[in-house]
Design a protein around this motif. Structure first.
Motif, mmCIF file in Angstrom:
data_model
loop_
_atom_site.group_PDB
_atom_site.id
_atom_site.type_symbol
_atom_site.label_atom_id
_atom_site.label_comp_id
_atom_site.label_asym_id
_atom_site.label_seq_id
_atom_site.Cartn_x
_atom_site.Cartn_y
_atom_site.Cartn_z
ATOM 1 N N TRP A 74 -27.795 42.092 -0.565
ATOM 2 C CA TRP A 74 -28.494 41.644 1.284
ATOM 3 C C TRP A 74 -29.454 43.126 1.261
ATOM 4 O O TRP A 74 -29.094 44.081 1.287
ATOM 5 C CB TRP A 74 -27.829 41.343 1.883
ATOM 6 C CG TRP A 74 -26.589 42.249 3.031
ATOM 7 C CD1 TRP A 74 -27.299 43.196 3.755
ATOM 8 C CD2 TRP A 74 -25.400 42.496 2.162
ATOM 9 N NE1 TRP A 74 -25.874 43.350 4.457
ATOM 10 C CE2 TRP A 74 -24.937 43.441 3.557
ATOM 11 C CE3 TRP A 74 -24.327 42.599 1.381
ATOM 12 C CZ2 TRP A 74 -23.869 44.197 3.012
ATOM 13 C CZ3 TRP A 74 -23.355 42.964 0.481
ATOM 14 C CH2 TRP A 74 -22.958 44.072 2.377
ATOM 15 N N ALA A 75 -30.391 42.172 2.121
ATOM 16 C CA ALA A 75 -31.229 44.340 1.979
ATOM 17 C C ALA A 75 -32.042 43.283 2.946
ATOM 18 O O ALA A 75 -33.071 42.611 2.666
ATOM 19 C CB ALA A 75 -32.327 44.579 0.590
ATOM 20 N N THR A 76 -33.103 44.549 3.192
ATOM 21 C CA THR A 76 -34.100 43.772 4.235
ATOM 22 C C THR A 76 -35.284 44.386 3.806
ATOM 23 O O THR A 76 -35.644 45.565 3.575
ATOM 24 C CB THR A 76 -33.802 44.826 5.673
ATOM 25 O OG1 THR A 76 -34.819 43.653 6.011
ATOM 26 C CG2 THR A 76 -33.702 46.411 5.665
ATOM 27 N N GLU A 77 -36.505 44.278 4.860
ATOM 28 C CA GLU A 77 -37.961 44.981 4.075
ATOM 29 C C GLU A 77 -38.424 45.675 5.880
ATOM 30 O O GLU A 77 -37.743 44.620 6.401
ATOM 31 C CB GLU A 77 -38.833 43.734 3.423
ATOM 32 C CG GLU A 77 -38.921 43.521 1.874
ATOM 33 C CD GLU A 77 -40.047 42.901 1.264
ATOM 34 O OE1 GLU A 77 -41.155 42.828 1.364
ATOM 35 O OE2 GLU A 77 -39.397 41.629 0.637
ATOM 36 N N PRO A 78 -39.337 46.409 5.302
ATOM 37 C CA PRO A 78 -39.818 46.995 6.894
ATOM 38 C C PRO A 78 -40.627 45.600 7.569
ATOM 39 O O PRO A 78 -41.130 44.841 6.947
ATOM 40 C CB PRO A 78 -40.801 47.785 6.280
ATOM 41 C CG PRO A 78 -40.691 47.386 5.144
ATOM 42 C CD PRO A 78 -40.149 46.835 5.112
ATOM 43 N N SER A 79 -40.969 45.480 9.030
ATOM 44 C CA SER A 79 -40.936 44.431 10.075
ATOM 45 C C SER A 79 -42.555 44.494 9.844
ATOM 46 O O SER A 79 -42.992 43.320 9.876
ATOM 47 C CB SER A 79 -40.394 44.856 11.124
ATOM 48 O OG SER A 79 -40.659 46.170 12.080
ATOM 49 N N PRO A 89 -39.812 42.951 -2.785
ATOM 50 C CA PRO A 89 -38.579 43.586 -3.241
ATOM 51 C C PRO A 89 -36.806 43.726 -2.375
ATOM 52 O O PRO A 89 -35.993 44.391 -3.220
ATOM 53 C CB PRO A 89 -39.247 45.027 -2.734
ATOM 54 C CG PRO A 89 -40.504 44.713 -1.854
ATOM 55 C CD PRO A 89 -40.719 43.136 -1.985
ATOM 56 N N ALA A 90 -36.828 42.769 -1.173
ATOM 57 C CA ALA A 90 -35.635 43.305 -0.940
ATOM 58 C C ALA A 90 -34.895 42.153 -1.701
ATOM 59 O O ALA A 90 -33.471 42.465 -1.484
ATOM 60 C CB ALA A 90 -35.618 42.728 0.693
ATOM 61 N N ALA A 109 -33.570 43.976 -4.704
ATOM 62 C CA ALA A 109 -32.516 44.776 -4.502
ATOM 63 C C ALA A 109 -31.034 43.671 -4.248
ATOM 64 O O ALA A 109 -30.368 44.402 -4.888
ATOM 65 C CB ALA A 109 -33.302 45.488 -3.271
ATOM 66 N N GLN A 123 -27.642 43.884 -6.843
ATOM 67 C CA GLN A 123 -26.350 44.128 -6.802
ATOM 68 C C GLN A 123 -25.597 43.159 -6.904
ATOM 69 O O GLN A 123 -23.799 43.460 -7.262
ATOM 70 C CB GLN A 123 -26.106 43.935 -4.460
ATOM 71 C CG GLN A 123 -26.791 45.181 -3.916
ATOM 72 C CD GLN A 123 -27.101 45.270 -2.232
ATOM 73 O OE1 GLN A 123 -25.914 44.637 -1.668
ATOM 74 N NE2 GLN A 123 -28.216 45.828 -1.749
ATOM 75 N N GLY A 177 -36.176 35.224 8.263
ATOM 76 C CA GLY A 177 -37.194 36.567 9.525
ATOM 77 C C GLY A 177 -38.810 36.337 8.754
ATOM 78 O O GLY A 177 -38.939 35.205 8.451
ATOM 79 N N GLN A 188 -38.013 38.572 5.562
ATOM 80 C CA GLN A 188 -37.952 40.059 5.333
ATOM 81 C C GLN A 188 -36.456 40.432 5.232
ATOM 82 O O GLN A 188 -36.919 41.288 4.453
ATOM 83 C CB GLN A 188 -38.088 40.712 7.354
ATOM 84 C CG GLN A 188 -37.926 41.972 7.585
ATOM 85 C CD GLN A 188 -37.986 42.748 8.686
ATOM 86 O OE1 GLN A 188 -38.082 42.111 9.495
ATOM 87 N NE2 GLN A 188 -37.207 43.759 8.817
ATOM 88 N N TYR A 189 -35.300 39.552 5.900
ATOM 89 C CA TYR A 189 -34.565 39.414 5.265
ATOM 90 C C TYR A 189 -33.733 38.651 4.049
ATOM 91 O O TYR A 189 -34.012 37.480 4.135
ATOM 92 C CB TYR A 189 -33.463 39.747 6.282
ATOM 93 C CG TYR A 189 -33.586 39.877 7.665
ATOM 94 C CD1 TYR A 189 -33.329 41.533 7.701
ATOM 95 C CD2 TYR A 189 -32.928 39.394 8.805
ATOM 96 C CE1 TYR A 189 -32.953 42.034 8.512
ATOM 97 C CE2 TYR A 189 -32.972 39.734 10.187
ATOM 98 C CZ TYR A 189 -33.149 41.382 9.800
ATOM 99 O OH TYR A 189 -33.574 42.554 10.872
#
Lengths: 393, 379
Positions: free
Chosen positions: B230-235, B246-247, B250, B254, B362, B366-367
Motif C-alpha cells: 500500500w502507498a499514498t500519493e501527495p494530496s 506511482p503509488a 509502489a 511490495q 481518495g 491518492q491511496y
C-alpha cells in the motif's frame, strides 16, 4: 526478517500552545517529525512506512486531513495509513506502528500527527457530535459533563472530594512547570482551583485540560535494525486495547455494563499489556506512569485501573500522601500530563513519548530518578476506547 | 511473504448495496459482521481484535468508530479504526495477525448515503485554501485524472468506454436478480454517466485468522494472504502527474515481492479493481504491470479482461455496478478472497487459484493498495 522486540529510537514533540499561528497544520506535523528524525539520526529514506495519528477530522476542519499531512511525514509513495481512536488515537497509532514492525514486514516506521485544538473554534461543539444523533447528542453531552458524571459517581463510591480533585491539578501543574514542552506551566494552589469557575460540577476550570495546538512523532524500529545500526533504544514490551459500550446510559443506572465511575476497559487493557510484558505486580514493578487524564478526577480511576493501588478508590488517599508526585513512590504524569497539554490527535502519543524519555533517562528536569519501566495510557471516544503500553529501558 | 505469521481470510460478507430501509446503520453493521462470522463458521468469542474503517463525514459523527464498537462486538475487545481507507483496515488486521500476537481479526467497513450531499461531504476533504473553492469532490478529481490520461494516452477514451461496458455486463451476471438497478452516476467531463454509478449504502466484513487457528478449527475455503502493498500519493493534485499511478506501482512492487510474483501478467486467475471510473481501472492495468498503455486498445477490444478472457477483471461488476463509496476498496479484497475460496456466487471463476485485488481511494486515487490472495498458502 526482524527479531521479536520493537524499540523506540526517535521522539519529537513540538511546542504546545493555545495557538500556533506560526505554523499551518502540515507545518505543525512537520515540526514533530523533524525533531523525531533528528533524534533518531535517520534520513527519510530509512522510513519504510508511516502511521498517521489524527482523531476527529472536524477538529482540523478538513475531511481526512491526514491526506494533507502526507508530504509533512515524507510519506509520498510509501505505505501510509491513519488511525483514529478518538483521544486514544496517539497511543493507538504507536500501537499500529508497533504492529507494522512486529509483523516482520518493516524495520523502521514513523508515526506522527498534530492537532490545532486551540484554533478549532470550540472543541466541545465538535465533541458533542461523537454521540448518537437521536438519543444522547441532544442532551447535550460534551466530554466535560460526561466526565463530570463520572466524577459524581466516583465521589459517591469512593469519597473523592473537590479538594482531592484540586490536588491532582496542583501536582500536575507543579510537574508541568519543569517540562518546557507543556502548555500550562503556571503553578497553582488548591485555593486557586477551588476558586476557579465551575464548568460542569464538580469540574472547575482548573480541573480541565487546555485546548492545545501542537504535533508529535516517534520512530519505531526492529531490534535487528537497532542492533545492526548501533542505535540506542527503549523497548515496547506490552501493548493492549479494550473498549466499553458507546452508550453513556448503559454505564449508569442500576445495572451498568461497566460502571462509569471506574475505567473498566482501561483496566482490561492494562491487564493485557501487563500480561504481555510479564508484569505481575504493577504497584511494585512500575517506576513511572503517564496516564491520559484530561480532567483531574479521571486521574484517580486511571491509577486504579493501572493497579498502582490495591483497590479502586485507594488512589485518593495515596495521592494525598504524595505517592504519585515526582519523588514519590510512582510518579504519575511527571510531564504534567494531559491536564496541562491536550492536542488530542497526539496527546496519547505524548504519554508514550514521555514514558519512553523517562526510562531512557532523557526526561530533563522532570526525570524520575532510576526509572527503568513505565506505563502509558490513552482514552478515546466517550471514555470508551482505551490503549495502554509498557515501555522498558 | 514478509509477515511472521501468514494470515488467511476465512470469512466474508459482501453487501455492496443494502436496500433495507428498516435497518439502522448500527443494525446494518451488526448484520454484516454476523454474516462474516457465520461465513467463517466461528463466533464473536473467537475474535481477538477488530479493525473498522468508516468516514466521519459520511456517517455524520465525529468519531464514527465509537458507534460501531457495539455492533461489531467491540465491547471488552481490542478495537482500532483506520478512517483513511477501508482497505487500510484489512492491512492493519493482517499486520496484527502477522505479528503473531492475534489469532483472529474481524475487519468491517461501511458507507451510508444519508448525508444530504455526498459531493459536499467529499469537498470538506479538499484543502480549504486552494482546492475546496474550485469546488472539488472525488468525481471531479477522477475527471481531472481522466482528462490527464486521455491527453497522455489517446487510446484511453475507447478503452475506458469498453471497460465501462465490460463491467456493467459483468454486473448483470453477478446480480441476475438485482433488488435495485444500478443508477448511472453523475458526470464530470470527460466522464459520462455510464462511466460511474450513483452512491449506494453498503458494507463489507472479513475475518482473518492465523494458520494455527485455521488448523485447530479444521477450516477450509481459506484465501491465504500471499502479499500486500500500500502507498499514498501527495494530496495536492498540482503536485501529481495524474496520468500515472506511482503509488500503486509502489504498492504492487511490495505485494509482488512478498508473493514471489515475477510476471504479474500471467500470475493471476482473476482480479478486482477499484473502478471508480474506467480510467481508474486503466491506470491500474499499467501500475500493476498487467497491460501497458500501448496494449490497452487491443486488450480491451479482444476481451482479455472479460469473463472467459485471459484475466477476468471485475467479475463482480465492480464499482461501476455498485458504488458504496467508502468501502469499495475493501469489497474488492473480499471479492478476491471469495473467488479463491470458491464462494463468489454467480460470477465465480472456475478454480481461481490466485487473485489480485486493487483498492484505491481518495481524490484521484491518492491511496492505493494491492493484495494477492491464493488457495494455497505457498506457491
Amino acid at each position: 526478517m526482524s527479531t521479536d522486540r520493537v524499540g523506540i529510537i526517535g521522539i519529537g514533540q513540538s511546542e504546545f500552545r493555545s495557538r500556533r499561528d506560526d505554523a499551518s497544520y502540515p507545518e505543525l506535523v512537520r515540526e514533530g517529525v523533524l525533531r523525531a528524525m533528528l533524534d533518531a539520526g535517520l534520513d527519510f529514506d530509512a522510513i519504510e512506512a508511516v502511521v498517521y495519528s489524527l482523531s476527529p477530522d472536524a477538529m482540523v476542519g478538513i475531511g481526512n486531513a491526514e491526506r494533507l499531512g502526507v508530504d509533512a511525514v515524507g510519506g509520498r509513495n510509501k505505505p501510509f495509513l491513519r488511525i483514529n481512536n478518538g483521544g486514544a488515537t496517539g497511543i493507538s497509532a504507536v500501537a499500529a506502528a508497533y504492529y507494522h514492525v512486529a509483523s516482520g514486514m518493516f524495520d523502521v516506521v514513523l508515526t506522527a500527527g498534530a492537532d490545532k485544538i486551540g484554533e478549532c473554534g470550540d472543541s466541545q461543539t465538535v465533541l458533542n457530535k461523537i454521540w448518537d444523533p437521536s438519543y444522547e447528542r441532544p442532551l447535550p453531552l460534551g466530554t466535560i459533563n460526561m466526565l463530570a458524571m463520572s466524577a459524581v459517581r466516583y465521589m459517591q463510591r469512593y469519597g473523592m472530594t473537590e479538594q482531592d480533585m484540586a490536588r491532582v491539578t496542583v501536582k500536575n501543574r507543579r510537574q508541568a512547570a519543569l517540562n518546557p514542552k507543556a502548555h500550562l506551566r503556571k503553578i497553582v494552589t488548591i485555593d486557586d482551583v477551588m476558586a476557579s469557575r465551575t464548568i460542569s460540577w464538580p469540574i472547575k476550570l482548573l480541573d480541565c485540560c487546555p485546548q492545545s495546538s501542537g504535533g508529535a512523532a516517534m520512530v519505531l524500529a526492529s531490534e535487528r535494525f537497532i542492533r545492526d545500526n548501533h542505535l540506542d533504544a527503549v523497548w515496547i514490551t506490552g501493548v493492549g486495547h479494550s473498549a466499553e459500550t458507546y452508550w453513556m446510559g448503559d454505564r449508569m443506572g442500576n445495572n451498568p455494563t461497566a460502571e462509569h465511575a471506574n475505567a473498566y476497559a482501561l483496566g482490561r487493557s492494562f491487564e493485557k499489556s501487563y500480561r504481555m510484558a510479564g508484569i505481575t505486580d504493577p504497584a511494585r514493578q512500575v517506576h513511572v506512569a503517564e496516564l491520559y487524564a484530561p480532567f483531574s478526577n479521571t486521574e484517580f480511576h486511571a491509577i486504579d485501573a493501572a493497579q498502582l493501588v490495591a483497590r479502586p478508590g485507594e488512589s485518593i488517599a495515596r495521592l494525598r500522601d504524595g505517592e504519585f508526585e515526582l519523588g514519590g513512590r510512582i510518579p504519575v504524569n511527571p510531564s504534567g500530563g494531559t491536564l496541562c497539554t491536550n492536542a488530542i490527535a497526539v496527546t496519547a502519543m505524548a504519554r508514550v513519548a514521555e514514558v519512553a524519555l523517562q526510562v531512557w533517562g532523557r526526561a530533563g528536569d522532570h526525570q524520575v530518578t532510576g526509572a527503568r519501566l513505565g506505563i502509558a495510557s490513552g482514552n478515546g471516544g466517550d471514555h470508551q476506547i482505551f490503549g495502554t503500553m509498557v515501555i522498558e529501558a | 511473504m514478509g509477515l511472521r505469521v501468514q494470515p488467511g481470510v476465512i470469512g466474508c460478507a459482501i453487501r455492496p448495496v443494502i436496500a433495507a430501509r428498516n435497518r439502522s446503520l448500527e443494525e446494518i453493521i451488526y448484520d454484516t459482521a454476523q454474516l462474516a462470522l457465520a461465513d467463517a463458521g466461528i463466533g464473536i468469542d473467537d475474535i481477538d481484535g477488530i479493525v473498522v474503517a468508516s468516514n466521519d463525514q459520511f456517517d455524520g459523527r465525529s468519531i464514527s468508530v465509537m458507534m460501531a464498537s457495539g455492533p461489531v462486538g467491540g465491547v471488552d475487545r481490542d478495537i482500532m479504526s483506520t478512517p483513511s481507507a477501508s482497505e487500510h483496515a484489512f492491512i492493519l488486521g493482517a499486520l496484527r495477525v502477522g505479528s503473531g500476537q492475534f489469532r483472529t481479526q474481524l475487519i468491517v467497513s461501511w458507507s451510508p448515503t444519508e448525508v444530504s450531499s455526498m459531493s459536499e461531504a467529499q469537498r470538506l476533504g479538499a484543502d480549504p485554501y486552494f482546492h475546496r473553492a474550485l469546488p472539488l469532490d472525488e468525481l471531479s478529481a477522477h475527471a481531472l485524472q481522466a482528462s490527464a490520461l486521455e491527453n497522455a494516452q489517446p487510446a484511453a477514451r475507447a478503452a475506458a468506454e469498453a471497460i465501462a461496458e465490460k463491467n456493467r455486463a459483468h454486473g448483470r451476471v453477478a446480480w441476475p436478480d438485482p433488488p435495485l438497478h444500478p443508477a448511472p452516476g453523475p458526470m464530470r467531463w470527460p466522464i459520462t454517466p455510464t462511466m460511474t454509478s450513483a452512491p449506494v449504502t453498503g458494507s463489507v466484513a472479513l475475518v482473518l485468522a492465523a494458520p494455527d487457528f485455521i488448523a485447530e478449527r479444521g477450516l477450509r475455503d481459506v484465501a491465504w494472504l500471499r502479499g500486500m502493498g500500500w502507498a499514498t500519493e501527495p494530496s495536492f493534485l498540482g503536485d501529481r502527474d495524474l496520468s500515472v499511478a506511482p503509488a500503486l506501482a509502489a504498492a504492487a512492487r511490495q505485494a509482488y515481492a512478498a508473493a514471489g510474483i515475477a510476471d504479474p501478467a500471467t500470475a493471476f486467475d482473476v482480479a478486482e479493481m477499484t473502478d471508480a471510473t474506467p480510467y481508474s481501472e486503466l491506470l491500474a492495468y499499467e501500475a500493476l504491470s498487467l497491460c501497458p498503455p500501448q496494449d490497452w486498445a487491443a486488450r480491451t477490444a479482444d476481451g482479455s479482461f472479460s469473463r472467459g478472457g485471459r484475466l477476468p477483471v471485475n467479475l463482480s461488476g465492480g464499482v461501476l455496478t455498485w458504488n458504496p463509496v467508502f468501502c469499495t476498496g475493501l469489497i474488492r479484497i473480499a471479492e478476491i478472497a471469495n473467488q479463491v475460496r470458491g464462494r463468489a456466487g454467480p460470477h465465480q471463476v472456475p478454480n481461481a487459484r490466485c487473485g489480485l485485488a486493487h483498492a484505491g481511494s481518495g481524490f484521484a486515487m491518492q491511496y492505493q493498495a494491492a493484495v494477492v490472495l491464493a488457495q494455497e498458502a505457498r506457491p
